[in-house]
Structures are given as C-alpha cells and as structure tokens.
Write an enzyme that holds these catalytic residues in place. Structure first.
Site, PDB file in Angstrom:
ATOM      1  N   LYS A   1      -9.494   2.195  -1.751  1.00 43.64           N
ATOM      2  CA  LYS A   1      -9.688   1.675  -0.385  1.00 43.64           C
ATOM      3  C   LYS A   1     -11.016   2.136   0.228  1.00 43.64           C
ATOM      4  O   LYS A   1     -11.329   3.332   0.248  1.00 43.64           O
ATOM      5  CB  LYS A   1      -8.519   2.126   0.487  1.00 43.64           C
ATOM      6  CG  LYS A   1      -8.488   1.529   1.890  1.00 43.64           C
ATOM      7  CD  LYS A   1      -7.180   1.921   2.565  1.00 43.64           C
ATOM      8  CE  LYS A   1      -7.028   1.373   3.957  1.00 43.64           C
ATOM      9  NZ  LYS A   1      -5.735   1.764   4.539  1.00 43.64           N
TER      10      LYS A   1
ATOM     11  N   CYS B   1      -4.857  -2.971   3.047  1.00 43.92           N
ATOM     12  CA  CYS B   1      -4.533  -2.874   4.473  1.00 43.92           C
ATOM     13  C   CYS B   1      -5.713  -3.145   5.412  1.00 43.92           C
ATOM     14  O   CYS B   1      -6.078  -4.274   5.624  1.00 43.92           O
ATOM     15  CB  CYS B   1      -3.892  -1.515   4.776  1.00 43.92           C
ATOM     16  SG  CYS B   1      -3.104  -1.533   6.404  1.00 43.92           S
TER      17      CYS B   1
ATOM     18  N   GLU C   1       0.862  -1.197   0.000  1.00 39.34           N
ATOM     19  CA  GLU C   1       0.000   0.000   0.000  1.00 39.34           C
ATOM     20  C   GLU C   1       0.896   1.245   0.000  1.00 39.34           C
ATOM     21  O   GLU C   1       1.966   1.236   0.632  1.00 39.34           O
ATOM     22  CB  GLU C   1      -0.829  -0.024   1.295  1.00 39.34           C
ATOM     23  CG  GLU C   1      -1.625   1.249   1.568  1.00 39.34           C
ATOM     24  CD  GLU C   1      -2.200   1.294   3.001  1.00 39.34           C
ATOM     25  OE1 GLU C   1      -1.535   0.809   3.948  1.00 39.34           O
ATOM     26  OE2 GLU C   1      -3.306   1.833   3.166  1.00 39.34           O
TER      27      GLU C   1
END
Ligand code: CDT
Length: 311
Positions: free
Chosen positions: A127, A172, A47
């Site tokens: 995300k 993540c 990431e």
C-alpha cells in the site's frame, strides 16, 4: 469468443481482537467454497483480512504490534486457504500485514497478493497511500495509525496477466486517488482488485455518515469509468469490538455502473460474470489514451506533491 471471467467479492464482517487466525481462515474458506459453487474463478478478499483493523489501537510495544503481521505467506495458518483454492482451481486477492527484512532492516507493509488457480503467488502490492496519523490522538474515539505501523509501499502500481485478464491491485485509501488507477490504466488494466477497512466515522473532520459510502462508491465508479476497467472492491465491515466500518462491497463495470453490491455488514459473497471486452469501446473512443492524453500538460502531477497557489 468474448473473454469472460466469473468473479466474486468476498466481504468479511467484523474480526474482533479475540478472534484467532484459524477461525478467520475458516471463514475465508467458506466464502471461497461458496464462490466456487457460484461458478466464480477469481475471488477478492478484503484489506488486512486475517486480523482486526489493528491501526485503530495505540500500541507502543513492537512485539505486540508484530503479532498482527505475517512473516511468511502462506504460513501455517493460511496454508489451508491456498490448498483449497488450488483444489477448486480458484484464484484470489488477499490483503494482510507483511513483516519482512530488507537490507538487514525490518519492514512492515500493508500488502495484498494475487494468487493464481494453482496456489502460486503471482503478484504483490504494498500500500502506497497510507492514511491516518502517526502520533497518539488521546481525545479521538479511536486511532488510525497506518502511518505509524506501516512503511510506504515500495513496489509501485503494477499489473499481472492471470486467468486471461490483466489484473492490477491497490488497497483501500488508494481507491480515492485517480493517480493509482491511471498508472494501472496506462498498463492496460482490465480488473482492479482492492480491499478496504473504512471506519464509518471520520475522526479528522465531522461529516454526515452517509458521505462515507457516497465517497467510496464515487471513487470506485470514477476509477472504473475513466480507465475502462472492472473494479472489484471488498470490505471488512461491521462493528469490530464496537468500532463501526462501512460495508458496500461492490463490483463496478467499466461503464462506471454498479453491477453488484453487498447488502449486509457481514460475511457476504457477491458475484458477476465480467465481460473483459466491455471496456474496449471506451479504450477506442473517449478514453483512447494514445489519441487524447496530453502529457505535455501533466508535469505538475509528478513534479509537485502539495497544492500551492502562485497567483
Ligand atoms: N484502511 C484505510 O485506508 N482506510 C481509509 C480511511 C480514511 S480516513 C483516515 C479509507 O480510505 O477508507
């Protein structure tokens, strides 16, 4: 002939505030070459792989914040990575901060892309589960300002067919949410690629440091097993300007077992040959979704956001 894909996770050690994109891209290319030498045809980078984990810093000047974002992909600094991946015939996942315009408004996303072995972007994920806070916490040892610097992803959890595999992406904190894996699982995902930056210290609640690694692996292993998918997780880790983040990059099999794990908190490559049919027996038996899922009892999952006790 069983379908197999040799794949690698390219963990990155720290990227400091003073490090520039060119230097970082050189490190990515070195790992890509190592992966190719190892026979890998697909590589997962972390990431926000092009910069330091900037959400740890409180900033108010939008110009300063935007310096961490990419306006084009590939851009002049990232083009060499795409060119060499194409020359070597290696596909990859890359996380970065994306600055774009939608309906005349600037948008900031924490993004990952899937690039095929001829250097074409075939998939994009923005995300969804942004962790942290949006206000300044002056008493905290560092900030976690993802909720301030990024917009919530607006493209869902998708999968793409690439290199004869069904590949999904998340980023993540998404790995802690079973919903993220399950939405991909319902699309037949075979490989979940993800990058992460996980601070070693939890600023919201004091907890023993070893729990950070435990919860990281627990989440990967549960997500893999419950969806019969390979999970390839790539850390950016070590101490960035003194702020520690966990390593533990891993390749987890559909059985939930760890097939490979990084040992350092530096640039490090791990690789495994993925048997893409390993999860088939789980899909036919215990996790045969068609046969066993009971959606009539799952309404609360999409109908309610927070927990509420009514008894
Ligand atoms: N980058 C990122 O999503 N990190 C989070 C930290 C959680 S604590 C605020 C993670 O899930 O690892």
């Amino acid at each position: 002939m069983p379908r197999k894909l040799r794949a690698a996770v390219a963990q990155l050690g720290p990227i400091h505030l003073a490090d520039n994109r060119e230097a970082v891209v050189k490190r990515l290319i070195a790992l890509l070459r190592e992966a190719h030498g190892n026979g890998a045809r697909f590589v997962v980078f972390p990431e926000l792989a092009l910069t330091t984990f900037f959400p740890r810093w409180w900033m108010t000047d939008q110009g300063e914040i935007d310096r961490y974002f990419e306006r084009e992909m590939p851009g002049p600094e990232t083009r060499p990575l795409f060119d060499i991946a194409k020359e070597l015939g290696v596909g990859f996942y890359l996380g970065y901060a994306e600055l774009t315009e939608e309906n005349g408004k600037q948008r900031h996303y924490n993004t990952s892309i899937l690039v095929d072995p001829v250097g074409k972007i075939v998939g994009r994920y923005r995300k969804i589960h942004l962790p942290g806070h949006s206000e300044h916490l002056p008493d905290a040892p560092f900030q976690h300002l993802e909720k301030r610097y990024f917009d919530v992803g607006n493209e869902g959890f998708n999968v793409w067919r690439m290199q004869d595999a069904v590949i999904g992406m998340c980023i993540c904190n998404d790995r802690r949410w079973p919903e993220a894996y399950r939405v991909m699982g319902l699309q037949g995902v075979e490989i979940v690629a993800l990058g992460y930056n996980t601070p070693t210290m939890n600023i919201h609640h004091r907890e023993p440091e070893h729990l950070r690694m435990f919860h990281h692996l627990l989440s990967l292993q549960a997500g893999a097993y419950q969806n019969a998918a390979w999970v390839l997780a790539s850390a950016k880790c070590g101490a960035e300007d003194g702020f520690a983040m966990i390593g533990g990059s891993a390749i987890v099999a559909p059985t939930g077992e760890i097939a490979a794990q990084a040992l350092t908190e530096d640039d490090e490559l791990i690789a495994t040959t993925l048997d893409l049919e390993l999860g088939d027996y789980l899909r036919r038996t215990v996790f045969n979704f068609d046969k066993h899922r009971r959606t009539e009892h799952y309404g609360l999952i999409t109908g309610r956001t927070g927990a509420r006790t009514e008894v």
